[in-house]
Scaffold this active site. Structure first.
Site, PDB file in Angstrom:
ATOM      1  N   LYS A 421       0.834  -1.197   0.000  1.00  0.00           N
ATOM      2  CA  LYS A 421       0.000   0.000   0.000  1.00  0.00           C
ATOM      3  C   LYS A 421       0.878   1.260   0.000  1.00  0.00           C
ATOM      4  O   LYS A 421       0.605   2.232  -0.715  1.00  0.00           O
ATOM      5  CB  LYS A 421      -0.973  -0.004   1.182  1.00  0.00           C
ATOM      6  N   HIS A 464     -14.167   2.878   2.850  1.00  0.00           N
ATOM      7  CA  HIS A 464     -14.277   1.427   3.010  1.00  0.00           C
ATOM      8  C   HIS A 464     -15.579   0.914   2.401  1.00  0.00           C
ATOM      9  O   HIS A 464     -16.665   1.195   2.911  1.00  0.00           O
ATOM     10  CB  HIS A 464     -14.201   1.085   4.509  1.00  0.00           C
ATOM     11  N   ASN A 514     -16.950  -3.662  10.854  1.00  0.00           N
ATOM     12  CA  ASN A 514     -16.263  -4.920  11.157  1.00  0.00           C
ATOM     13  C   ASN A 514     -16.037  -5.112  12.653  1.00  0.00           C
ATOM     14  O   ASN A 514     -15.988  -6.230  13.147  1.00  0.00           O
ATOM     15  CB  ASN A 514     -14.927  -4.986  10.412  1.00  0.00           C
TER      16      ASN A 514
HETATM   17  P1  NAD Z   1      -7.847  -8.789  -4.438  1.00  0.00           P
HETATM   18  O1  NAD Z   1      -6.746  -9.681  -4.086  1.00  0.00           O
HETATM   19  O2  NAD Z   1      -9.046  -9.345  -5.122  1.00  0.00           O
HETATM   20  O3  NAD Z   1      -7.303  -7.612  -5.334  1.00  0.00           O
HETATM   21  C1  NAD Z   1      -6.134  -6.903  -5.111  1.00  0.00           C
HETATM   22  C2  NAD Z   1      -5.604  -6.459  -6.450  1.00  0.00           C
HETATM   23  O4  NAD Z   1      -4.516  -5.580  -6.250  1.00  0.00           O
HETATM   24  C3  NAD Z   1      -5.087  -7.608  -7.324  1.00  0.00           C
HETATM   25  O5  NAD Z   1      -5.693  -7.545  -8.597  1.00  0.00           O
HETATM   26  C4  NAD Z   1      -3.600  -7.346  -7.407  1.00  0.00           C
HETATM   27  O6  NAD Z   1      -3.041  -7.749  -8.637  1.00  0.00           O
HETATM   28  C5  NAD Z   1      -3.543  -5.845  -7.223  1.00  0.00           C
HETATM   29  N1  NAD Z   1      -2.244  -5.395  -6.784  1.00  0.00           N
HETATM   30  C6  NAD Z   1      -1.463  -5.916  -5.817  1.00  0.00           C
HETATM   31  N2  NAD Z   1      -0.342  -5.199  -5.699  1.00  0.00           N
HETATM   32  C7  NAD Z   1      -0.403  -4.194  -6.590  1.00  0.00           C
HETATM   33  C8  NAD Z   1       0.463  -3.132  -6.938  1.00  0.00           C
HETATM   34  N3  NAD Z   1       1.618  -2.963  -6.329  1.00  0.00           N
HETATM   35  N4  NAD Z   1       0.068  -2.289  -7.912  1.00  0.00           N
HETATM   36  C9  NAD Z   1      -1.116  -2.448  -8.521  1.00  0.00           C
HETATM   37  N5  NAD Z   1      -1.977  -3.452  -8.235  1.00  0.00           N
HETATM   38  C10 NAD Z   1      -1.620  -4.313  -7.281  1.00  0.00           C
HETATM   39  O7  NAD Z   1      -8.273  -8.086  -3.076  1.00  0.00           O
HETATM   40  P2  NAD Z   1      -9.636  -7.364  -2.712  1.00  0.00           P
HETATM   41  O8  NAD Z   1     -10.532  -8.328  -2.032  1.00  0.00           O
HETATM   42  O9  NAD Z   1     -10.126  -6.620  -3.888  1.00  0.00           O
HETATM   43  O10 NAD Z   1      -9.147  -6.341  -1.589  1.00  0.00           O
HETATM   44  C11 NAD Z   1      -8.473  -5.160  -1.881  1.00  0.00           C
HETATM   45  C12 NAD Z   1      -8.464  -4.262  -0.685  1.00  0.00           C
HETATM   46  O11 NAD Z   1      -9.805  -3.999  -0.272  1.00  0.00           O
HETATM   47  C13 NAD Z   1      -7.781  -4.818   0.550  1.00  0.00           C
HETATM   48  O12 NAD Z   1      -7.160  -3.781   1.229  1.00  0.00           O
HETATM   49  C14 NAD Z   1      -8.919  -5.387   1.370  1.00  0.00           C
HETATM   50  O13 NAD Z   1      -8.629  -5.438   2.752  1.00  0.00           O
HETATM   51  C15 NAD Z   1      -9.980  -4.367   1.098  1.00  0.00           C
HETATM   52  N6  NAD Z   1     -11.369  -4.833   1.282  1.00  0.00           N
HETATM   53  C16 NAD Z   1     -11.736  -6.079   0.913  1.00  0.00           C
HETATM   54  C17 NAD Z   1     -13.044  -6.488   1.087  1.00  0.00           C
HETATM   55  C18 NAD Z   1     -13.502  -7.846   0.657  1.00  0.00           C
HETATM   56  O14 NAD Z   1     -14.593  -8.254   1.024  1.00  0.00           O
HETATM   57  N7  NAD Z   1     -12.734  -8.562  -0.147  1.00  0.00           N
HETATM   58  C19 NAD Z   1     -13.979  -5.597   1.651  1.00  0.00           C
HETATM   59  C20 NAD Z   1     -13.570  -4.313   2.006  1.00  0.00           C
HETATM   60  C21 NAD Z   1     -12.257  -3.956   1.818  1.00  0.00           C
END
Ligand code: NAD
Length: 732
Positions: A421, A464, A514
């Site tokens: 991040k 969020h 959460n």
């Molecule tokens: P995910 O794994 O589906 O997607 C993450 C994406 O980020 C991937 O496509 C990956 O290739 C990309 N990525 C990783 N490193 C990168 C970089 N350096 N540059 C560009 N792209 C990069 O994950 P997600 O479920 O979409 O979650 C993403 C964020 O949202 C997390 O912080 C998670 O905590 C948060 N979140 C998730 C949920 C859920 O229900 N899944 C709900 C709320 C918040």
């Protein structure tokens, strides 16, 4: 200017035009009701008037009753609010009945002046009830228009005669989707459902209404229930077919609502009892049930949270007073599950989107997610090819950070890893304008810590989203220690653009939603470990009005996510970590590969297509069900208090600043028993003293049930949350 205007044209057609000044939609008030009553009298008394058209001066018809009115009547009535509410409801019935009978001779059923409702666009609630009292309903074929009686969705039922009229028009069974589910129908579906009579081109609306009116006969102006020998379509309760309908409906309603929604019960009672008596008596019965509902604390709480407070938050109740911060171009970092969803809702709202991922394939897959949703919409006839092209045309999928130039907002949704991040934050900030706001979609990492990677922490904020982004209506906005007002306003304006509901909270572990959901899930798992029958746990939650039990919920969100969160929490809390008993179950499930629905195995068993079959019968082998089971109420208290006490602590600690956000956020964020109006409303319904007594009764289960000092203090003083913290009041 008044809400209704009255005119009579050269052909003797009186036109009642509803057009609330300064409002985008017409809403009914006490004053407007009195005015329309006078206008009906005038039209009926004037021999030059041949009939009445009721229409709207806007491109919609009406949004419904001003729900503040009902609250005001209750407050103004002093000692006898039920009587005041009943009288108000009955006065509405008299007015609409006068419109419906329109001067008809009761014996000969002749001489009524025809009344037609010309509906230019969307009509809900009392608007539709006014239309139902007319002799004919003609609606413009307006692609945006929907008509219905959605009162049930805010804890009411149509109490302006709509329940009695519509159920008598089409029968109890056919009326169910509109009355019991609150379905809003497009004009063609509304015609098929018997809610309206005709659909015409918008420019022909008044022409056709007048044509019908001038050609109408006496027979056209008598409602079926005013005719001799009328029988309820589909059968009244004691008719064999009617009996089946009502027995089935009662079972269906109970099955769907678990008996916790008073509105559904009251609605069904009004239809059932009303079907046994003449029409005017049925209206009285409807009014009595409506009054009883308005006096029920659950419906006031639902109206307050799901209508009044939700709307206030959407309109920016807690928005800092800074200039318009609408987003023109948003950059989204990470095109995974969340990033792809955020890109879709943004592009749909007309915002230009740059969707970035580490590889072009991943970025393209993120964009393809939007395409998939748009294709689904096309199949259902809701999205045109042009609309699809337009929305997709707004999304640029790329790996090139330079494309972020000109973005006024960036939402980061990369892996939940502070290092990753931090990297993307610096890369984006090198390109975006100096005034741009940077938001993170993290679900667990403190915003203040992540902001350390930013060169402009006052422009750094948490936005969020919940999964799936296109369906979940809540967005939690989190202020870090240094987050400034412009960033908050930007986040709020963005959420408004994408038509979701925001809450604004301060930075703390798991923020608000959460923080409450996790203890709910954990309490369920803990009980499994203790030998409480898993079915008892799940059913206790459903009987409280939760859409899914804790075990089903963890299956949906995935058990490996639970494990990840547990590990991170333990690492952060060290010896103070309280959830070993939960982890024992969670980790064992993960080790066995039972990761939840996505793995086709979790606390539940699933079929090949992912359909839930029932609780996994192997659970008892790992965690034997104890011979002695707790009372249902004890299980319910544990599940409820696990969440509610966290909400109180969030308020006490200043994470929540406004209890309205706590209530609305709980219902929209995790489906917290909507009948209760949310955790604070629920506490107000049972009272702080009773809540403290419940906590004390649960003391043996652990310190997590210790009543917070705020709750004890309120119990001692006999205070309620809405009295003490009121609308918009800041936390203690
Ligand atoms: P995910 O794994 O589906 O997607 C993450 C994406 O980020 C991937 O496509 C990956 O290739 C990309 N990525 C990783 N490193 C990168 C970089 N350096 N540059 C560009 N792209 C990069 O994950 P997600 O479920 O979409 O979650 C993403 C964020 O949202 C997390 O912080 C998670 O905590 C948060 N979140 C998730 C949920 C859920 O229900 N899944 C709900 C709320 C918040």
């Amino acid at each position: 200017m008044a809400d209704f205007t009255y005119s009579v044209d050269a052909d003797g057609v009186a036109i009642l035009t509803w057009d609330c000044p300064g409002k985008s939609m017409n809403v009914m008030t006490r004053e407007a009701f009195a005015l329309v009553s006078e206008m009906i009298d005038a039209a009926l008394a004037d021999p030059a008037v041949k009939g009445i058209i009721v229409t709207s001066g806007k491109d919609t018809f009406a949004g419904g009753m001003d729900l503040n009115v009902l609250a005001r009547i209750r407050e103004e009535a002093g000692d006898n609010p039920a009587q005041a509410l009943f009288d108000f409801t009955m006065s509405g019935h008299h007015i609409l009945r006068k419109l419906e009978r329109a001067g008809m001779d009761a014996k000969t059923l002749k001489g009524a002046k025809p009344v037609v409702c010309a509906i230019p666009g969307t009509s809900a609630g009392i608007g539709t009830e006014v239309a139902l009292a007319c002799h004919r309903r003609i609606m413009a074929d307006n692609p945006k228009a929907k008509i219905g009686l959605p009162e049930i969705l805010v804890g009411l039922f149509p109490g302006g005669g709509g329940t009695t009229r519509y159920s008598r028009m089409v029968g109890a069974m056919a009326a169910a989707p509109v009355l019991l589910e609150g379905k809003m129908l497009d004009p063609k579906a509304a015609k098929a459902a018997g809610l309206i009579d005709e659909v015409v081109a918008p420019d022909q609306l008044l022409v056709r209404a007048k044509e019908w009116l001038l050609a109408a006969t006496d027979a056209d102006c008598v409602k079926p229930w005013d005719q001799k020998g009328w029988k309820m379509p589909g059968g009244a309760p004691y008719h064999p077919a009617g009996f089946m309908t009502f027995v089935g409906a009662a079972a269906m309603v109970h099955g769907k609502t678990q008996g916790v929604y008073p509105a559904a019960k009251a609605l069904l009672s009004a239809v059932y009892e009303g079907a046994l008596v003449p029409f005017d008596t049925a209206l009285r019965i409807e009014a009595r049930w409506f009054t009883s509902l308005l006096m029920n604390p659950s419906s006031s709480a639902m109206i307050r949270s799901l209508f009044l407070n939700k709307e206030a938050l959407e309109k920016g109740a807690n928005r800092p007073n800074v200039a318009d911060q609408r987003v023109a171009k948003v950059g989204i970092l990470g095109a995974g599950m969340m990033g792809a969803g955020i890109a879709y809702v943004s592009a749909l709202a007309g915002i230009e989107v740059v969707l970035i991922d580490a590889g072009q394939d991943a970025a393209d897959r993120g964009k393809a997610y939007s395409e998939g949703l748009l294709d689904k919409g096309m199949k259902r006839g809701r999205v045109s090819a042009a609309k699809k092209a337009e929305v997709l045309g707004r999304i640029t999928a790329t790996t090139d950070y330079a494309a972020l130039a000109g973005c006024d907002l960036v939402v980061e949704a990369v892996f939940e890893d502070p290092g990753v991040k931090a990297g993307v934050t610096a890369k984006a900030e090198a390109v975006i304008p100096a005034g741009a706001i940077f938001a993170t979609n993290t679900s667990t990492l403190p915003i203040t810590d992540l902001a350390k990677a930013s060169a402009r922490p006052e422009q750094f904020i948490g936005i969020h989203f919940f999964s799936p982004v296109d369906k979940m209506m809540l967005v939690e906005i989190i202020k870090g220690k240094q987050t400034g007002d412009v960033a908050v306003a930007k986040a709020l304006d963005f959420v408004r653009q994408i038509r979701k509901t925001p809450i604004v909270v301060n930075d703390a572990r798991f923020f608000y939603a959460n923080r409450c959901i996790i203890p709910y899930i954990n309490e369920g798992i803990r009980m499994v470990a203790e030998g409480v029958a898993p079915a008892l746990v799940e059913n206790a939650a459903r009987l409280l009005g939760f859409p899914v039990g804790p075990l089903q919920l963890v299956d949906e969100t995935s058990i490996d996510l639970g494990v990840k969160i547990a590990r991170a929490t333990r690492a952060a809390m060290g010896d103070a970590y309280p959830d070993d008993a939960v982890d024992a179950v969670l980790f064992a499930m993960a080790d066995a590969g039972r990761l939840g629905r996505k793995a086709g195995a979790g606390f539940y068993a699933y079929d090949d297509k992912g359909g839930r079959l029932g609780l996994w019968d192997g659970l008892g082998g790992h965690w034997p069900v104890a011979a002695e089971q707790p009372e249902l109420s004890e299980v319910q208290h544990r599940l409820m208090m696990a969440q509610v006490l966290e909400a109180v602590r969030a308020l006490e600690e200043g994470v929540l600043e406004d209890i309205r956000e706590g209530d609305v956020g709980a219902i929209l964020g995790w489906g917290f028993a909507p009948w209760s109006g949310g955790p604070f409303s629920w506490l107000d319904i049972i009272g702080a003293a009773r809540a403290v007594a419940i906590c004390d009764g649960l003391a043996a289960h652990g310190a997590r049930f210790n009543a917070p000092a705020l709750l004890r203090e309120m119990a001692a003083r006999g205070e309620s949350f809405y009295h003490r913290f009121g609308a918009g009041a800041k936390a203690a």
